[in-house]
Structure formats: structure tokens, C-alpha cells
Design a protein around this motif. Sequence first.
Motif, PDB file in Angstrom:
ATOM      1  N   ILE A  27       0.855  -1.192   0.000  1.00 27.85           N
ATOM      2  CA  ILE A  27       0.000   0.000   0.000  1.00 27.85           C
ATOM      3  C   ILE A  27       0.890   1.240   0.000  1.00 27.85           C
ATOM      4  N   PRO A  28       0.722   2.151  -0.955  1.00 26.10           N
ATOM      5  CA  PRO A  28       1.525   3.388  -0.983  1.00 26.10           C
ATOM      6  C   PRO A  28       1.390   4.171   0.319  1.00 26.10           C
ATOM      7  N   ILE A  29       2.453   4.829   0.714  1.00 31.56           N
ATOM      8  CA  ILE A  29       2.488   5.544   1.990  1.00 31.56           C
ATOM      9  C   ILE A  29       1.429   6.638   2.053  1.00 31.56           C
ATOM     10  N   GLU A  30       1.122   7.260   0.904  1.00 32.88           N
ATOM     11  CA  GLU A  30       0.104   8.321   0.881  1.00 32.88           C
ATOM     12  C   GLU A  30      -1.272   7.774   1.273  1.00 32.88           C
ATOM     13  N   TYR A  31      -1.589   6.587   0.782  1.00 28.51           N
ATOM     14  CA  TYR A  31      -2.868   5.967   1.143  1.00 28.51           C
ATOM     15  C   TYR A  31      -2.897   5.604   2.622  1.00 28.51           C
ATOM     16  N   GLN A  32      -1.778   5.146   3.154  1.00 27.33           N
ATOM     17  CA  GLN A  32      -1.713   4.796   4.568  1.00 27.33           C
ATOM     18  C   GLN A  32      -1.929   6.028   5.450  1.00 27.33           C
ATOM     19  N   MET A  33      -1.297   7.158   5.068  1.00 29.04           N
ATOM     20  CA  MET A  33      -1.454   8.400   5.827  1.00 29.04           C
ATOM     21  C   MET A  33      -2.900   8.885   5.765  1.00 29.04           C
ATOM     22  N   PHE A  34      -3.504   8.791   4.574  1.00 27.39           N
ATOM     23  CA  PHE A  34      -4.894   9.226   4.402  1.00 27.39           C
ATOM     24  C   PHE A  34      -5.829   8.359   5.244  1.00 27.39           C
ATOM     25  N   ALA A  35      -5.616   7.031   5.218  1.00 30.88           N
ATOM     26  CA  ALA A  35      -6.460   6.120   5.986  1.00 30.88           C
ATOM     27  C   ALA A  35      -6.354   6.404   7.482  1.00 30.88           C
ATOM     28  N   LYS A  36      -5.152   6.695   7.951  1.00 27.25           N
ATOM     29  CA  LYS A  36      -4.957   6.985   9.375  1.00 27.25           C
ATOM     30  C   LYS A  36      -5.697   8.254   9.790  1.00 27.25           C
ATOM     31  N   LYS A  37      -5.639   9.272   8.917  1.00 24.98           N
ATOM     32  CA  LYS A  37      -6.299  10.544   9.221  1.00 24.98           C
ATOM     33  C   LYS A  37      -7.816  10.379   9.246  1.00 24.98           C
ATOM     34  N   ILE A  38      -8.358   9.676   8.263  1.00 29.39           N
ATOM     35  CA  ILE A  38      -9.807   9.500   8.164  1.00 29.39           C
ATOM     36  C   ILE A  38     -10.335   8.637   9.308  1.00 29.39           C
ATOM     37  N   SER A  39      -9.634   7.532   9.605  1.00 27.33           N
ATOM     38  CA  SER A  39     -10.114   6.612  10.642  1.00 27.33           C
ATOM     39  C   SER A  39     -10.122   7.252  12.028  1.00 27.33           C
ATOM     40  N   SER A  40      -9.273   8.258  12.215  1.00 25.00           N
ATOM     41  CA  SER A  40      -9.231   8.922  13.529  1.00 25.00           C
ATOM     42  C   SER A  40     -10.390   9.893  13.733  1.00 25.00           C
ATOM     43  N   ASN A  41     -11.074  10.249  12.641  1.00 22.60           N
ATOM     44  CA  ASN A  41     -12.213  11.166  12.704  1.00 22.60           C
ATOM     45  C   ASN A  41     -13.500  10.357  12.857  1.00 22.60           C
ATOM     46  N   LYS A  42     -14.258  10.584  13.916  1.00 27.34           N
ATOM     47  CA  LYS A  42     -15.452   9.789  14.209  1.00 27.34           C
ATOM     48  C   LYS A  42     -16.729  10.362  13.600  1.00 27.34           C
TER      49      LYS A  42
ATOM     50  N   PRO B  57     -11.112  10.098 -10.455  1.00 26.30           N
ATOM     51  CA  PRO B  57     -12.410   9.810 -11.101  1.00 26.30           C
ATOM     52  C   PRO B  57     -13.095   8.574 -10.526  1.00 26.30           C
ATOM     53  N   SER B  58     -12.331   7.707  -9.815  1.00 27.65           N
ATOM     54  CA  SER B  58     -12.915   6.512  -9.229  1.00 27.65           C
ATOM     55  C   SER B  58     -12.037   6.044  -8.073  1.00 27.65           C
ATOM     56  N   ASN B  59     -12.621   5.251  -7.179  1.00 27.15           N
ATOM     57  CA  ASN B  59     -11.818   4.712  -6.085  1.00 27.15           C
ATOM     58  C   ASN B  59     -10.868   3.623  -6.587  1.00 27.15           C
ATOM     59  N   SER B  60      -9.735   3.480  -5.929  1.00 22.03           N
ATOM     60  CA  SER B  60      -8.759   2.459  -6.294  1.00 22.03           C
ATOM     61  C   SER B  60      -8.817   1.318  -5.295  1.00 22.03           C
ATOM     62  N   GLN B  61      -7.993   0.323  -5.493  1.00 20.61           N
ATOM     63  CA  GLN B  61      -7.973  -0.816  -4.581  1.00 20.61           C
ATOM     64  C   GLN B  61      -7.464  -0.441  -3.195  1.00 20.61           C
ATOM     65  N   TRP B  62      -6.759   0.692  -3.092  1.00 13.96           N
ATOM     66  CA  TRP B  62      -6.231   1.124  -1.804  1.00 13.96           C
ATOM     67  C   TRP B  62      -7.130   2.152  -1.115  1.00 13.96           C
ATOM     68  N   SER B  63      -8.242   2.512  -1.731  1.00  9.88           N
ATOM     69  CA  SER B  63      -9.118   3.535  -1.156  1.00  9.88           C
ATOM     70  C   SER B  63      -9.671   3.072   0.191  1.00  9.88           C
ATOM     71  N   TYR B  64      -9.557   3.950   1.164  1.00  7.59           N
ATOM     72  CA  TYR B  64     -10.019   3.602   2.509  1.00  7.59           C
ATOM     73  C   TYR B  64     -11.499   3.913   2.667  1.00  7.59           C
ATOM     74  N   SER B  65     -12.208   3.054   3.399  1.00  7.40           N
ATOM     75  CA  SER B  65     -13.597   3.325   3.755  1.00  7.40           C
ATOM     76  C   SER B  65     -13.938   2.530   5.002  1.00  7.40           C
ATOM     77  N   ASP B  66     -14.889   3.032   5.769  1.00 10.57           N
ATOM     78  CA  ASP B  66     -15.409   2.311   6.928  1.00 10.57           C
ATOM     79  C   ASP B  66     -16.876   2.704   7.116  1.00 10.57           C
ATOM     80  N   THR B  67     -17.459   2.272   8.220  1.00  9.41           N
ATOM     81  CA  THR B  67     -18.882   2.512   8.442  1.00  9.41           C
ATOM     82  C   THR B  67     -19.222   3.997   8.486  1.00  9.41           C
ATOM     83  N   ASN B  68     -18.359   4.781   9.087  1.00  3.55           N
ATOM     84  CA  ASN B  68     -18.603   6.222   9.200  1.00  3.55           C
ATOM     85  C   ASN B  68     -18.149   7.006   7.979  1.00  3.55           C
TER      86      ASN B  68
END
Length: 298
Positions: A254-269, A278-289
Motif C-alpha cells: 500500500i503506498p504511503i500516501e494511502y496509509q497516511m490518508f487512511a490513518k487521518k480518516i479513521s481517527s475522525n469519528k 475519477p474513481s476509487n482504487s484498490q487502496w481507497s479507505y472506507s469504513d462505516t462512518n
Amino acid sequence: SRSLEELSYKKAILAGLIGFSISIFDFRFFYLTSLLQAIYLIWNLLKNRFHKPIFTTVILSLPLIVTVLLSSYWILPIALSGKVSHNIAINTGLFGGDMNLSQSLAFFHPYWDSGRNAPPGTVQPTPAYLFMLPILAIFGLLKGKRFPDLGFYLIVLIIGIILTKQTASPFPNLYLWLFKNFPGFNAFRESSKFYLYTALGYSVLLAASTAVFQKSPRRFLKYIPIAFLCLVFLLDTKSFITGQTKDMFQAKSIPIEYQMFAKKISSNKDFYRIMWVPSNSQWSYSDTNHPRVSSYLV
């Protein structure tokens, strides 16, 4: 075939349960095996092997009946909707018109690049050594007369070859006609699934050819088919062994940029959606919130 040979209700019902399991995975594979079953019944009826053809037909129909009954939870709603032949699951157009007769004969897919890493969709040349497959198959058919059902497997092989070439000559309009008119055939928007028939036909005819060579008084001749088949396997897997094949067979991180983005998003509730352009990639982060949305779907 066991239920057909032994005329056993129990084995027929067991075959139906196995068919239902196959249909859950991919209904097209069940469709192909059901057609094979029908061809095998007709073959045996023509050979006059059954003293009770009606009883035999009932036995052979049992697997299909069991599968249909167990699948009624989704068949009935579709049937009642009046969209059996035209629904979102199978109502698609044909594609993959790069097949031709030589590729089908050689049991070769036109996009298999043997590790050359060609751009997707690039038609590859058919390796010459693969044409030994039909030659050995014909040899096994002509010399392996002690195998009673070689004719059946030849028919299966011919059907596989004719259908996998799709819209190429000969019979260029046959696949399109079947796609439009034969029940259920429109689930096969391209012909690669019919390589199953080609593989089945070749497997038995090549086995017959090998058995014929095994009877040769000359010791070195006994191993010619086996050596050839091992050579085909080695040549086709060479790119995997040497690491030439990339893409899905290459280790990725997983590219480091995606890891940093996932960490930032997951910390926000807070709840909000994330639109990817134009579309999500295989590394795109998502969760319930933070469900993801592709911009081309908006």
C-alpha cells in the motif's frame, strides 16, 4: 455419469446437491455441466445402452430437478417478474471477439502473453508447439479403439472448439444466434467458459494417446506424449517461475500516501462520505462512518 451408469436414485440426488453447490458459485458452470449431461444421455441412447430409456431419462433429470427446486428461492421471483430472459444479470452484449479457430484448436487464450507483460487486450501469437495437442488427440482417437466413449469426448471437444472461437470462421454467426435464441446462452457474453469443454475433450483423448504409446515395444516411444505434456506445462509456467509475469502475480504494498490518508480518516469519528475522482482504487479507505463514492457514479 455414475448415476446414469448405475441407475441409482441416491447418486442422482447426490449429483443434484453437487449441482446446486456449483450453481451457487457460478450458474454458468452448472449450465455447462447440465448440457454435458444431456449430451451424454443422447450419446448413450444412440448407442442403445439402455433397456429402459424412459426410466433412464427420469434418473438423469433428477439432478436438474433437485437443483431447480433448491434454487427456487431466486428462480421464482425472477420468473414472476417476467424478466427471465432479460434482466440485469445476463442482459449484456457480446465482447471478446479476438478468438479464432487456430487458438481454439491449440487450447490457447488470445490474451495470454507468457510473461511478456503486453498491454491489456493485446492479441498474442499462438505458440506453435500447442498444435501438437490436436495431433496427439487425433492419434489417440484413431488408435485408442478399446476406449468405448472416445466418440463422446470428441463431440465435446468439437463443441468446445466451435464455441470458443466465438464469431470467427467457420460458422461466424452461430455464437450470436445461440446468444439471442438459445435459452440461457445469453449468460455467456464471451466464449472463454467453453474452454471447459475443450479441456475435458483433450484430457481424455490425450490420455488415450498416452495409453496407446505405452503399448509400444520401443521404450523411448512410451514417454513421448508424457514428455510433451510436461514440456507444455513448463513452458506455460516459466513466466511464473522466473518472475516475468507482473500485475496480479507481483507482490504489492500500500503506498504511503494511502496509509497516511487512511490513518487521518479513521481517527475522525464524524460521519461523512468520501468521493474519489475519477474513481476509487484498490487502496481507497472506507469504513462505516466514511463510505466511499466514485465520482463517475454521482
